[in-house]
Every structure is written in C-alpha cells, then in structure tokens.
Design a protein around this motif. Structure first.
Motif, PDB file in Angstrom:
ATOM      1  N   LYS A 146      -9.999  -0.830  -1.577  1.00 43.38           N
ATOM      2  CA  LYS A 146      -9.074  -0.767  -2.708  1.00 43.38           C
ATOM      3  C   LYS A 146      -9.003   0.635  -3.300  1.00 43.38           C
ATOM      4  O   LYS A 146     -10.023   1.290  -3.495  1.00 43.38           O
ATOM      5  CB  LYS A 146      -9.550  -1.763  -3.763  1.00 43.38           C
ATOM      6  CG  LYS A 146      -8.588  -2.074  -4.879  1.00 43.38           C
ATOM      7  CD  LYS A 146      -9.211  -3.179  -5.726  1.00 43.38           C
ATOM      8  CE  LYS A 146      -8.385  -3.529  -6.932  1.00 43.38           C
ATOM      9  NZ  LYS A 146      -9.064  -4.570  -7.739  1.00 43.38           N
TER      10      LYS A 146
ATOM     11  N   LEU B 264      -6.770  -7.831  -6.300  1.00 40.77           N
ATOM     12  CA  LEU B 264      -5.895  -6.763  -6.775  1.00 40.77           C
ATOM     13  C   LEU B 264      -5.961  -6.572  -8.295  1.00 40.77           C
ATOM     14  O   LEU B 264      -5.055  -5.990  -8.891  1.00 40.77           O
ATOM     15  CB  LEU B 264      -4.456  -7.044  -6.346  1.00 40.77           C
ATOM     16  CG  LEU B 264      -4.172  -6.863  -4.846  1.00 40.77           C
ATOM     17  CD1 LEU B 264      -2.789  -7.384  -4.491  1.00 40.77           C
ATOM     18  CD2 LEU B 264      -4.310  -5.398  -4.444  1.00 40.77           C
TER      19      LEU B 264
ATOM     20  N   TYR C 208      -9.899  -8.802  -1.066  1.00 38.32           N
ATOM     21  CA  TYR C 208      -8.448  -8.672  -1.233  1.00 38.32           C
ATOM     22  C   TYR C 208      -8.018  -8.797  -2.697  1.00 38.32           C
ATOM     23  O   TYR C 208      -6.840  -9.001  -2.983  1.00 38.32           O
ATOM     24  CB  TYR C 208      -7.730  -9.736  -0.396  1.00 38.32           C
ATOM     25  CG  TYR C 208      -7.842  -9.476   1.095  1.00 38.32           C
ATOM     26  CD1 TYR C 208      -6.847  -8.784   1.789  1.00 38.32           C
ATOM     27  CD2 TYR C 208      -8.959  -9.905   1.813  1.00 38.32           C
ATOM     28  CE1 TYR C 208      -6.948  -8.531   3.153  1.00 38.32           C
ATOM     29  CE2 TYR C 208      -9.071  -9.656   3.175  1.00 38.32           C
ATOM     30  CZ  TYR C 208      -8.063  -8.977   3.831  1.00 38.32           C
ATOM     31  OH  TYR C 208      -8.181  -8.722   5.182  1.00 38.32           O
TER      32      TYR C 208
ATOM     33  N   LEU D  87      -4.392  -1.906  -1.314  1.00 36.66           N
ATOM     34  CA  LEU D  87      -5.460  -2.112  -0.343  1.00 36.66           C
ATOM     35  C   LEU D  87      -5.239  -1.236   0.886  1.00 36.66           C
ATOM     36  O   LEU D  87      -4.267  -1.418   1.611  1.00 36.66           O
ATOM     37  CB  LEU D  87      -5.521  -3.587   0.071  1.00 36.66           C
ATOM     38  CG  LEU D  87      -5.745  -4.583  -1.066  1.00 36.66           C
ATOM     39  CD1 LEU D  87      -5.671  -6.013  -0.530  1.00 36.66           C
ATOM     40  CD2 LEU D  87      -7.087  -4.338  -1.752  1.00 36.66           C
TER      41      LEU D  87
ATOM     42  N   THR E  52       0.820  -1.227   0.000  1.00 33.47           N
ATOM     43  CA  THR E  52       0.000   0.000   0.000  1.00 33.47           C
ATOM     44  C   THR E  52       0.846   1.266   0.000  1.00 33.47           C
ATOM     45  O   THR E  52       0.391   2.312  -0.464  1.00 33.47           O
ATOM     46  CB  THR E  52      -0.948  -0.021   1.215  1.00 33.47           C
ATOM     47  OG1 THR E  52      -1.688  -1.248   1.194  1.00 33.47           O
ATOM     48  CG2 THR E  52      -1.922   1.134   1.175  1.00 33.47           C
TER      49      THR E  52
ATOM     50  N   PRO F 298     -10.138  -4.181   3.927  1.00 35.20           N
ATOM     51  CA  PRO F 298      -9.400  -3.564   2.827  1.00 35.20           C
ATOM     52  C   PRO F 298     -10.324  -2.761   1.908  1.00 35.20           C
ATOM     53  O   PRO F 298     -11.346  -3.268   1.456  1.00 35.20           O
ATOM     54  CB  PRO F 298      -8.800  -4.765   2.088  1.00 35.20           C
ATOM     55  CG  PRO F 298      -9.734  -5.896   2.377  1.00 35.20           C
ATOM     56  CD  PRO F 298     -10.228  -5.654   3.782  1.00 35.20           C
TER      57      PRO F 298
ATOM     58  N   SER G 205      -3.908  -4.092   5.785  1.00 32.50           N
ATOM     59  CA  SER G 205      -5.178  -4.808   5.607  1.00 32.50           C
ATOM     60  C   SER G 205      -5.100  -6.261   6.032  1.00 32.50           C
ATOM     61  O   SER G 205      -6.131  -6.890   6.299  1.00 32.50           O
ATOM     62  CB  SER G 205      -5.616  -4.728   4.140  1.00 32.50           C
ATOM     63  OG  SER G 205      -5.913  -3.404   3.771  1.00 32.50           O
TER      64      SER G 205
END
Length: 417
Positions: free
Chosen positions: A274, A322, A320, A354, A39, A272, A255
């Motif tokens: 995003k 990505l 979670y 996140l 992050t 989390p 997260s």
C-alpha cells in the motif's frame, strides 16, 4: 486476432494501444467506471528509470528493524494472519543478497530505460500531453552515510550506461531553487537527468481515448469473475456482463492478478504494498519543485505536475485494505514541509493505492506457463508508470510474433520456476 485485456490501468491501456497499432481487435475489461482509477490514479508522478531499484537489497533486514522503531518509518507492516504476506516477506528477504540485487536491479533498469524511450516515441508520434516534463530527478541525501551508500547504485548505473551525477548542496539548489530553505538538511544528491514526470491518470485517460479511435473497445463497470480453461488454453472469461471469448488474453490486474490465477493452479508471487499520496495546488512558487525529488530518509517523492504538487510514498503491508491512515499522511506532510512547503496541504487530496510488488522487484511480463494463449503484464510495484510503455510494447511484440527490442525471457514468470 481478437485480444481481451483484463485491467484498464496504465499497464492495460498502453498494452491495448500497442496491440491496436498492430491491427488487432482489442477489448479492455475493468470493474471501474473509467480507466486508470485504481493504482494509476494518483501515484507519485515519476517516470524514473534511473531510480528503478528493488526493495530487496543487502542490509534491508537491519534497516527494516530500525524503521519499525520510527513513527515516520517508510515501511509499515500491519501484523495479520496472512500466509501470502509471510511468503512474500520470506521471498523478499531471500533476494537481499549482493548477487540477487545486482541481477534484479539490472533487469529493472533494462526495462525501465526501454520504457522511457518508448514513452518518448509515443509522445512524439501522438502529441499526447499529461502535465509531463523531462527535467530529471534528484535523490536527496540528508546524511553522509546515504551519500556513501549511493556509490554502489552509481556503479550499477554506470554499468548500465545510465547518465547520472553526484551533486553537492549548491548544485542541488541551482536545479531546485525551492529547496534553498532546506539547505542545512541536505548533504548531497544523486541527479538522474533521464528521468521524467507526468500525471499517469491523465495519460491513461487520453491514451484510452486515442485507442478508441483506433478501434479498441472498453467494457467498463464490468466485474471479472474467473477464467474458463480447457487443457492448455483459456477458452473464456466469466464476467458480470456474461461470458467473453477471444484468441488471446492478457492479465493486467495489478495486485489482483494473483487471485485470478489461483484457481488455475498458477501462482503469481505478487503481493499488494500500500502506498499513499497527497495532491495539492501550488501556493508559493519560490518553495515549489521544478521537477521531482526523492527524500531518501522517508522514501517520499515530491513532484511538480503542472500547477499542482504530488507527494507520494511509504510502503505498508496490510493486505488489500484501503483505509486512509492518518499516520501515513503525517509522514508525507513532514517530508514536504521540511523540503519545500509551497503547497496548500489543507486542501490536498489524500489517496491510497495498492502496488503489485514481486519479491525481486521486476515485473512479470510475458507468456504464462501451461496456457498457450495467456499473457501476463503485471507486478510492476511502484514502477508501473515508469515501465508501462515498455512492458506494453514487449507484450504486443510477443503476441504479434516479433522479436522484442530488448531481452525479455527473464521478465516472464518462468524465472521463478
């Protein structure tokens, strides 16, 4: 004493720095091959205490309902069966009262202002550079309703003693000449002269190198598997490099922090959220930011980092995952093109990370319940870069047994009890 920090992002590294300054033996463990690669890698680049505002605010449910109808909504919820997501959303909504908003924003401003001052001191004492500037932030309003709504935030800023000024369009363009072509889109702005900018990843790398010179050990490319606990103490950490032990442990895994406490029957109210960013070279100085602005309509930050521009924003609840969403990139590009336009979007680096968010917006900083040798430094949401130096210093003071410089009891996990 020996201290192990789990997590080598900007939070973990700043905490390690302050503990090393106190003479402790510090080891930082992370699964990534380098520091600041999650992050902290490509966030919006803002150190923004004046813009420290909880997402949970009066009127959020109605706003969120309207946003869901927009292609370029600042908030996106990807429906999925996720008990933790639904629980987080419920707790977030329970904080959408005027009383909760005042309390939460006051706490956030307190730690963020303190963190900014600590960052100033750290920069002065070490000479560290990170494409940083101290030129303030402007929150840009496109509608008269946004200008009127700013009055409530200005009240809280005034009560907290934070310098601010409501700007008209001419005053905005005097500070940010690159916005001249967007004059007709603007109704006003809130100027926060105490806010700053900088590359969090560059800072984290350079501070980590300084920490190594102070004796800090970084154990990277090491998967953290679980805590070992006995009675009221953590007795070790299982990792891919074997079992590691220390006198004190600090959880700073963003997260992922909540996952490591579940087996210990400790719940961290962190979920989390995003976020996305674009980073590109400047191609036209006359249409580039001189500092940093926030486009209130799209909740997008546009920041100058040396000879680059960083565009960051949006909030997406999707667990979670990505995956890089093309829709979110369009929103970032739209805001930038309407406001500035002086960057090469075709060569931009598109990134997602996140943010570890709490329902009340305040990070969880302090000793963990039940375990005498475990500390938490996590849950900073979008403000990890803003609050890093402050929360790191607070944890270092607490572990050392020193009185913290600011009230810190209401920053711990106990506030959810």
């Amino acid at each position: 004493m020996k201290i192990i920090i789990l997590g080598a992002g900007v939070i973990g590294v700043t905490t390690a720095w302050y503990l090393a300054q106190e003479g402790h033996e510090v080891e930082v463990v992370d699964r990534q091959p380098g520091v600041g690669l999650e992050t902290s890698f490509a966030n919006a680049g803002q150190i923004s205490p004046g813009y420290s505002t909880p997402w949970a605010m009066p009127g959020l449910p109605l706003k969120a309902a309207k946003w869901m109808m927009s292609k370029h909504s600042p908030l996106v919820v990807r429906p999925r069966f996720d008990v933790d997501m639904f629980r987080f959303m419920g707790e977030l909504l329970s904080n959408c009262t005027e009383k909760a908003y005042d309390i939460n924003k006051g706490r956030m401003l307190r730690i963020a202002e303190y963190a900014r001052d600590q960052m100033d001191s750290l920069r002065a004492s070490t000479g560290i550079t990170y494409d940083g500037e101290q030129k303030g932030l402007i929150q840009l309003f496109r509608t008269s309703a946004q200008v009127e709504h700013a009055a409530e935030d200005m009240r809280l800023l005034a009560e907290s003693g934070i310098d601010h000024k409501l700007l008209n369009v001419d005053e905005i363009i005097a500070r940010e000449p690159g916005l001249a072509h967007a004059r007709k889109r603007l109704q006003g702005g809130l100027y926060l002269p105490g806010d700053q900018t900088g590359d969090a990843h560059l800072f984290t790398r350079r501070l980590a190198a300084m920490a190594v010179e102070k004796g800090v050990k970084f154990r990277l490319s090491t998967r953290i598997e679980a805590f070992d606990a006995a009675d009221d103490r953590i007795v070790g950490i299982r990792t891919s490099a074997g079992r590691l032990t220390a006198d004190r442990y600090i959880l700073a895994l963003g997260s992922y922090s909540a996952r490591f406490l579940k087996p210990l029957e400790l719940r961290l109210p962190i979920y989390p959220v995003k976020g996305y960013s674009l980073t590109m070279p400047i191609t036209d100085e006359s249409r580039a930011p001189t500092s940093t602005v926030n486009d209130e309509t799209y909740k997008v930050a546009i920041t100058r980092l040396g000879d680059r521009i960083r565009i960051g924003g949006t909030a997406e609840l999707t667990g979670y995952r990505l995956r890089l969403s093309p829709d979110r990139r369009e929103t970032l590009e739209l805001s930038f093109n309407e406001m500035y336009g002086g960057g090469d979007l075709s060569s931009a680096q598109y990134w997602t990370g996140l943010r570890p968010c709490t329902p009340d917006g305040t990070p969880i900083v302090g000793p963990a319940p039940r375990f005498k040798n475990l500390w938490l430094n996590t849950g900073h949401g979008t403000l990890g870069w803003t609050m890093a130096a402050g929360s790191g210093k607070i944890v270092a003071d607490q572990i050392t047994g020193r009185q913290t410089d600011i009230p810190s009891l209401d920053l711990s996990l106990d506030r959810y009890s």
